[in-house]
Design a protein around this motif. Sequence first.
Motif, PDB file in Angstrom:
ATOM      1  N   ARG A 137       0.830  -1.209   0.000  1.00 48.24           N
ATOM      2  CA  ARG A 137       0.000   0.000   0.000  1.00 48.24           C
ATOM      3  C   ARG A 137       0.870   1.267   0.000  1.00 48.24           C
ATOM      4  O   ARG A 137       0.539   2.258  -0.658  1.00 48.24           O
ATOM      5  CB  ARG A 137      -0.944  -0.017   1.197  1.00 48.24           C
ATOM      6  CG  ARG A 137      -2.038  -1.085   1.087  1.00 48.24           C
ATOM      7  CD  ARG A 137      -2.886  -1.168   2.350  1.00 48.24           C
ATOM      8  NE  ARG A 137      -3.531   0.104   2.629  1.00 48.24           N
ATOM      9  CZ  ARG A 137      -4.657   0.521   2.054  1.00 48.24           C
ATOM     10  NH1 ARG A 137      -5.253  -0.230   1.150  1.00 48.24           N
ATOM     11  NH2 ARG A 137      -5.183   1.682   2.376  1.00 48.24           N
ATOM     12  N   ALA A 138       1.977   1.207   0.719  1.00 45.67           N
ATOM     13  CA  ALA A 138       2.878   2.367   0.744  1.00 45.67           C
ATOM     14  C   ALA A 138       3.472   2.620  -0.636  1.00 45.67           C
ATOM     15  O   ALA A 138       3.472   3.758  -1.138  1.00 45.67           O
ATOM     16  CB  ALA A 138       3.999   2.131   1.760  1.00 45.67           C
ATOM     17  N   ALA A 139       3.967   1.577  -1.278  1.00 46.53           N
ATOM     18  CA  ALA A 139       4.574   1.731  -2.602  1.00 46.53           C
ATOM     19  C   ALA A 139       3.547   2.160  -3.640  1.00 46.53           C
ATOM     20  O   ALA A 139       3.828   3.002  -4.503  1.00 46.53           O
ATOM     21  CB  ALA A 139       5.238   0.416  -3.014  1.00 46.53           C
ATOM     22  N   ALA A 140       2.335   1.589  -3.539  1.00 47.06           N
ATOM     23  CA  ALA A 140       1.297   1.943  -4.509  1.00 47.06           C
ATOM     24  C   ALA A 140       0.858   3.390  -4.328  1.00 47.06           C
ATOM     25  O   ALA A 140       0.601   4.104  -5.312  1.00 47.06           O
ATOM     26  CB  ALA A 140       0.105   0.999  -4.359  1.00 47.06           C
ATOM     27  N   LYS A 141       0.786   3.857  -3.089  1.00 50.03           N
ATOM     28  CA  LYS A 141       0.451   5.258  -2.849  1.00 50.03           C
ATOM     29  C   LYS A 141       1.489   6.170  -3.482  1.00 50.03           C
ATOM     30  O   LYS A 141       1.160   7.203  -4.083  1.00 50.03           O
ATOM     31  CB  LYS A 141       0.357   5.531  -1.350  1.00 50.03           C
ATOM     32  CG  LYS A 141       0.095   6.999  -1.019  1.00 50.03           C
ATOM     33  CD  LYS A 141      -0.114   7.221   0.476  1.00 50.03           C
ATOM     34  CE  LYS A 141      -0.385   8.700   0.770  1.00 50.03           C
ATOM     35  NZ  LYS A 141      -0.694   8.935   2.190  1.00 50.03           N
ATOM     36  N   ASN A 142       2.732   5.767  -3.376  1.00 49.73           N
ATOM     37  CA  ASN A 142       3.829   6.594  -3.901  1.00 49.73           C
ATOM     38  C   ASN A 142       4.265   6.123  -5.295  1.00 49.73           C
ATOM     39  O   ASN A 142       5.435   6.166  -5.647  1.00 49.73           O
ATOM     40  CB  ASN A 142       5.022   6.556  -2.939  1.00 49.73           C
ATOM     41  CG  ASN A 142       5.965   7.729  -3.169  1.00 49.73           C
ATOM     42  OD1 ASN A 142       5.547   8.807  -3.613  1.00 49.73           O
ATOM     43  ND2 ASN A 142       7.251   7.533  -2.876  1.00 49.73           N
ATOM     44  N   HIS A 143       3.280   5.693  -6.113  1.00 51.27           N
ATOM     45  CA  HIS A 143       3.615   5.168  -7.440  1.00 51.27           C
ATOM     46  C   HIS A 143       4.228   6.239  -8.353  1.00 51.27           C
ATOM     47  O   HIS A 143       4.805   5.917  -9.387  1.00 51.27           O
ATOM     48  CB  HIS A 143       2.379   4.566  -8.112  1.00 51.27           C
ATOM     49  CG  HIS A 143       1.316   5.579  -8.403  1.00 51.27           C
ATOM     50  ND1 HIS A 143       0.325   5.905  -7.494  1.00 51.27           N
ATOM     51  CD2 HIS A 143       1.088   6.345  -9.503  1.00 51.27           C
ATOM     52  CE1 HIS A 143      -0.457   6.828  -8.025  1.00 51.27           C
ATOM     53  NE2 HIS A 143      -0.024   7.104  -9.242  1.00 51.27           N
ATOM     54  N   ALA A 144       4.113   7.494  -7.971  1.00 48.42           N
ATOM     55  CA  ALA A 144       4.792   8.536  -8.749  1.00 48.42           C
ATOM     56  C   ALA A 144       6.306   8.305  -8.761  1.00 48.42           C
ATOM     57  O   ALA A 144       6.998   8.704  -9.705  1.00 48.42           O
ATOM     58  CB  ALA A 144       4.478   9.916  -8.177  1.00 48.42           C
ATOM     59  N   ASP A 145       6.816   7.639  -7.724  1.00 50.68           N
ATOM     60  CA  ASP A 145       8.254   7.392  -7.629  1.00 50.68           C
ATOM     61  C   ASP A 145       8.628   5.911  -7.561  1.00 50.68           C
ATOM     62  O   ASP A 145       9.784   5.563  -7.803  1.00 50.68           O
ATOM     63  CB  ASP A 145       8.823   8.073  -6.374  1.00 50.68           C
ATOM     64  CG  ASP A 145       8.832   9.591  -6.498  1.00 50.68           C
ATOM     65  OD1 ASP A 145       9.301  10.092  -7.532  1.00 50.68           O
ATOM     66  OD2 ASP A 145       8.354  10.265  -5.563  1.00 50.68           O
ATOM     67  N   LEU A 173       3.247   2.324 -16.548  1.00 50.06           N
ATOM     68  CA  LEU A 173       3.384   1.014 -15.910  1.00 50.06           C
ATOM     69  C   LEU A 173       3.241   1.129 -14.403  1.00 50.06           C
ATOM     70  O   LEU A 173       2.591   0.283 -13.768  1.00 50.06           O
ATOM     71  CB  LEU A 173       4.730   0.391 -16.270  1.00 50.06           C
ATOM     72  CG  LEU A 173       5.004  -0.986 -15.648  1.00 50.06           C
ATOM     73  CD1 LEU A 173       3.944  -1.992 -16.077  1.00 50.06           C
ATOM     74  CD2 LEU A 173       6.400  -1.483 -15.993  1.00 50.06           C
ATOM     75  N   ARG A 174       3.828   2.152 -13.806  1.00 55.37           N
ATOM     76  CA  ARG A 174       3.728   2.300 -12.348  1.00 55.37           C
ATOM     77  C   ARG A 174       2.277   2.450 -11.914  1.00 55.37           C
ATOM     78  O   ARG A 174       1.859   1.892 -10.901  1.00 55.37           O
ATOM     79  CB  ARG A 174       4.557   3.503 -11.873  1.00 55.37           C
ATOM     80  CG  ARG A 174       6.059   3.352 -12.115  1.00 55.37           C
ATOM     81  CD  ARG A 174       6.864   4.376 -11.314  1.00 55.37           C
ATOM     82  NE  ARG A 174       6.429   5.745 -11.515  1.00 55.37           N
ATOM     83  CZ  ARG A 174       6.834   6.541 -12.500  1.00 55.37           C
ATOM     84  NH1 ARG A 174       7.680   6.082 -13.429  1.00 55.37           N
ATOM     85  NH2 ARG A 174       6.407   7.796 -12.587  1.00 55.37           N
ATOM     86  N   ARG A 175       1.491   3.193 -12.668  1.00 52.18           N
ATOM     87  CA  ARG A 175       0.069   3.374 -12.323  1.00 52.18           C
ATOM     88  C   ARG A 175      -0.700   2.052 -12.475  1.00 52.18           C
ATOM     89  O   ARG A 175      -1.554   1.716 -11.658  1.00 52.18           O
ATOM     90  CB  ARG A 175      -0.562   4.459 -13.197  1.00 52.18           C
ATOM     91  CG  ARG A 175      -0.096   5.865 -12.829  1.00 52.18           C
ATOM     92  CD  ARG A 175      -0.623   6.893 -13.811  1.00 52.18           C
ATOM     93  NE  ARG A 175      -2.071   7.023 -13.750  1.00 52.18           N
ATOM     94  CZ  ARG A 175      -2.729   7.829 -12.908  1.00 52.18           C
ATOM     95  NH1 ARG A 175      -2.038   8.573 -12.049  1.00 52.18           N
ATOM     96  NH2 ARG A 175      -4.033   7.911 -12.925  1.00 52.18           N
ATOM     97  N   ARG A 176      -0.392   1.323 -13.545  1.00 57.91           N
ATOM     98  CA  ARG A 176      -1.071   0.035 -13.753  1.00 57.91           C
ATOM     99  C   ARG A 176      -0.722  -0.945 -12.635  1.00 57.91           C
ATOM    100  O   ARG A 176      -1.592  -1.669 -12.119  1.00 57.91           O
ATOM    101  CB  ARG A 176      -0.683  -0.545 -15.113  1.00 57.91           C
ATOM    102  CG  ARG A 176      -1.376  -1.853 -15.441  1.00 57.91           C
ATOM    103  CD  ARG A 176      -1.189  -2.254 -16.899  1.00 57.91           C
ATOM    104  NE  ARG A 176       0.183  -2.599 -17.211  1.00 57.91           N
ATOM    105  CZ  ARG A 176       0.744  -3.781 -16.940  1.00 57.91           C
ATOM    106  NH1 ARG A 176       0.047  -4.726 -16.308  1.00 57.91           N
ATOM    107  NH2 ARG A 176       1.994  -4.027 -17.279  1.00 57.91           N
ATOM    108  N   LEU A 177       0.541  -0.963 -12.245  1.00 58.65           N
ATOM    109  CA  LEU A 177       0.961  -1.845 -11.161  1.00 58.65           C
ATOM    110  C   LEU A 177       0.335  -1.439  -9.826  1.00 58.65           C
ATOM    111  O   LEU A 177      -0.042  -2.299  -9.011  1.00 58.65           O
ATOM    112  CB  LEU A 177       2.480  -1.845 -11.049  1.00 58.65           C
ATOM    113  CG  LEU A 177       3.244  -2.466 -12.231  1.00 58.65           C
ATOM    114  CD1 LEU A 177       4.747  -2.226 -12.069  1.00 58.65           C
ATOM    115  CD2 LEU A 177       2.937  -3.948 -12.366  1.00 58.65           C
ATOM    116  N   ALA A 178       0.206  -0.134  -9.589  1.00 59.53           N
ATOM    117  CA  ALA A 178      -0.424   0.348  -8.351  1.00 59.53           C
ATOM    118  C   ALA A 178      -1.893  -0.057  -8.303  1.00 59.53           C
ATOM    119  O   ALA A 178      -2.415  -0.452  -7.243  1.00 59.53           O
ATOM    120  CB  ALA A 178      -0.276   1.859  -8.246  1.00 59.53           C
ATOM    121  N   HIS A 179      -2.558   0.039  -9.441  1.00 58.29           N
ATOM    122  CA  HIS A 179      -3.970  -0.370  -9.517  1.00 58.29           C
ATOM    123  C   HIS A 179      -4.118  -1.833  -9.131  1.00 58.29           C
ATOM    124  O   HIS A 179      -4.980  -2.211  -8.324  1.00 58.29           O
ATOM    125  CB  HIS A 179      -4.480  -0.128 -10.941  1.00 58.29           C
ATOM    126  CG  HIS A 179      -5.844  -0.677 -11.197  1.00 58.29           C
ATOM    127  ND1 HIS A 179      -6.137  -1.486 -12.260  1.00 58.29           N
ATOM    128  CD2 HIS A 179      -7.000  -0.539 -10.508  1.00 58.29           C
ATOM    129  CE1 HIS A 179      -7.411  -1.823 -12.218  1.00 58.29           C
ATOM    130  NE2 HIS A 179      -7.955  -1.260 -11.169  1.00 58.29           N
TER     131      HIS A 179
END
Length: 530
Positions: A137-145, A173-179
């Motif tokens: 959840r922490a990494a997905a929240k900060n998917h901008a980085d 890709l980061r946004r898709r992975l966060a989703h």
Amino acid sequence: MPHDLKRVTRALLSVSDKAGLVDFARALHERGVELLSTGGTRAALAAAGLPVRDVSDVTGFPEMMDGRVKTLHPKVHGGLLAIRENPEHQAAMLAHGIAPIDLLVVNLYPFEATVAAGHGEDECIENIDIGGPAMIRAAAKNHADVAVVVDVADYGAVLADLEAHGGAVTRTLRRRLAHKAYARTAAYDAAISNWFGGRLGDDTPVIRALGGTLAEPMRYGENPHQAAGFYRTAESRPGVATARQVQGKQLSYNNINDTDAAFECVAEFDPARTAAVVIVKHANPCGVAEGESLIDAYERALRCDPVSAFGGIVAVNRTLDGDAARRIVEIFTEVIIAPDATEEAIGLVGAKKNLRLLLTGGLPDPRQGGLALRTVAGGFLAQNRDNAVVDDMDLRVVTKRPPDARELADLRFAFRVAKHVKSNAIVYARDGATVGIGAGQMSRVDSSRIAAWKAAEAAKAAGLGDSLAVGSVVASDAFFPFADGLLAAAEAGATAVIQPGGSMRDDEVIRAADEAGLAMVFTGHRHFRH
């Protein structure tokens, strides 16, 4: 480097599913990515000869409490949550010796698999992951980085991005992975919540959590303008969701719905006692029969409504054999579903390239509970699966004449089938086979008349003089509110009736049955299926 690209220099890997792990980590290492890891994951990477740093070395704390505490630390979560372009965050990282983590690879403790395997409560609880979801959840929240990977299937996409962009991953890709990451933790928590609800016997929790994993996207839904996907849940129940598709083209939305209906119905018939076949069209049985063999049961089920069987779904309760397969493929059939199949049967079905053959490895237990859902505008209805079985019911004779042994056996058979017919449901049966089915009508008397007409049409198709309903029994999924539906069955030739009872006019209906010479039993159980 463009703003939407983020270079990966440091990755934390902590996985329970180690498929593809070593190859993925090696590809990261070859790109100069520093590897951090924990426990069994670190051991697997080290054994493969990869340089990997233990998270305990980063945090300054050892794993403790049997591994329950290892990643819940500011040097881990700070590395994931820090906004790289925020001066205050940068200052905090510098002041506290926190290094950034650019890629997180976590798949969670196998809670769902542990429950499905039937392990005890203590082991299930130990397989509730805490640090994993927190990091995800922490990494997905900060998917901008930060890029977060929760699915082994995404290893390739990450490596492709790194290759294409000089060691960086794209914002897309980061946004898709966060989703996907948030969906995974939601489904995981849903499985845990529902497990607790089951342990507590709470059928109506204040908050109902749902989760599923995409089995495959559908070409379309019920109609071509509707998008659809097929999702699997954590429920361990043999059926279309767990079956192995041996051959045939992709299942459609309607195929899956109809196949599930057929297999749930055929599971009402114990394969140790009898062979059984169910033919379904548009989620309603159009022919059901028992027999000495599957081919015998199929022939008798087909006789009930050979017109509707064209393009239908066939479910069997035993291993599909060559004789049955050879006969089934003579007419156009969409799907065959069975617990298993012989090599001969597989070969015969294989000659029909578009015919789907599904093998489940077993039958669902009709007595097993479970959750049934239906959406409404702004919400959904949730109820327990209808797991009432006629063999467990105390049948009460309410007429002057009791049913004889043959009638009683057919009454039980007919009520098994009526449970799986859309309401209002009327089922005529004789000698362990349906002979007329009336489904989904607004009036029960209309269902009675349609079922009688179907029985007469089936007799004509078979070259017989009398309607197949003559000498049959009739089952109703709910009580007869008036005598008219029952009298329609008597006029068609039925000699005995099974129904739940419970109408304000039960006495009137019983008198009508007595006057017509019918035997009638009440089950005390209704089987509405809307």
